[in-house]
Design an enzyme around this catalytic site. Sequence first.
Site, PDB file in Angstrom:
ATOM      1  CB  ILE A 159      -0.970  -0.012   1.202  1.00  0.00           C
ATOM      2  CG1 ILE A 159      -2.098   1.022   1.006  1.00  0.00           C
ATOM      3  CG2 ILE A 159      -0.238   0.244   2.491  1.00  0.00           C
ATOM      4  CD1 ILE A 159      -3.060   0.710  -0.092  1.00  0.00           C
ATOM      5  CE1 TYR A 160       6.374   5.128   1.122  1.00  0.00           C
ATOM      6  CE2 TYR A 160       7.651   3.401   0.035  1.00  0.00           C
ATOM      7  CZ  TYR A 160       7.519   4.709   0.462  1.00  0.00           C
ATOM      8  OH  TYR A 160       8.540   5.609   0.230  1.00  0.00           O
ATOM      9  CB  ALA A 161       4.460   0.644  -3.891  1.00  0.00           C
TER      10      ALA A 161
END
Length: 336
Positions: free
Chosen positions: A151-153
């Site tokens: 989810i960071y990317a």
Amino acid sequence: MRFLVTGTAGFIGFHLARRLLDDGHVVVGFDGMTPYYDVALKHERHAMLATREGFTAVEGMLEDMDALRRAADLAKADVIVHLAAQAGVRYSIENPRAYVDSNLIGSFNLLEIARETAPRHLLLASTSSVYGSNLVIPFAETDRADEPMTIYAASKKAMEAMAHAYAHLHAIPTTAFRFFTVYGPWGRPDMALFKFVDAILAGRPIDVYGEGRMQRDFTYVDDLIEAVVRLIDVVPGPDNRVTATGVVDTLSHVAPFRVVNLGGGQPIGLVDFVDTVEAAVGRTAVRNMLPMQPGDVPRTFAAADLLKALTGYVPSTPLADGVAAFVSWYRDWRGV
């Protein structure tokens, strides 16, 4: 010039603010002092900046539009550099909502500030993680980045997409740069170099994921800051479209928007990295070899052709020199 820089109590934001102040600029720093890692380190960075003429700090969360507006009103910025974010690949698996709040809602708020204030240039920090486990190397800015592994990317790629829309709709000249494994003094405690040095000096084993077969394109923080500073004056627009042979520009055909890799294009194996850390510390590590963790990518590898064409510069600090600088800082900071 006058700058609004978000994330100035963070690793990269601190270094950028210090460089801008050295160059004689005025900086308003914005930071939420979130407890993702030791807040004392963040306060220490901000305290160092506070001693400098031309620096003013505003504390607040990116999700707090009123706080952002206060900072923007104070800054009256010619240039906005958005570095604040919820960082960390593995933590995004444990607490994905923090990434939505900061990297999506917070970045949207920052884009609204840019729409309201019309800076000369808006620069945004993205990440090499947007490339996922791309099989084509080195990673070029024109490669597909549609298969995020965390989810960071995903949040960073979404930020890029929102920024492009704002650049198109509101004529905001925008550069998004994708960082490749930045390291150096004042680095984050959750990053591998900090963890390795801390553990080796304390006599604890280090965890080496992916059985040491992973590769990372390490970028020394001073090199990264030099690239960012050079890009500040490269304001996206039709008058600076790159036409050099063999270089594909990412300048949008419908907006003053560009994506640029910030990396040296010299990937290093994780085992070689550990060897370099051991040499700098002067001790041998006990290596706990572990499988790759969810969300990790096997390698990162930057194509630096566009950065060089735009700025004449490519990060080049040898890993041994950068790691030695970090170890020297760490020993002083810890009193070891």
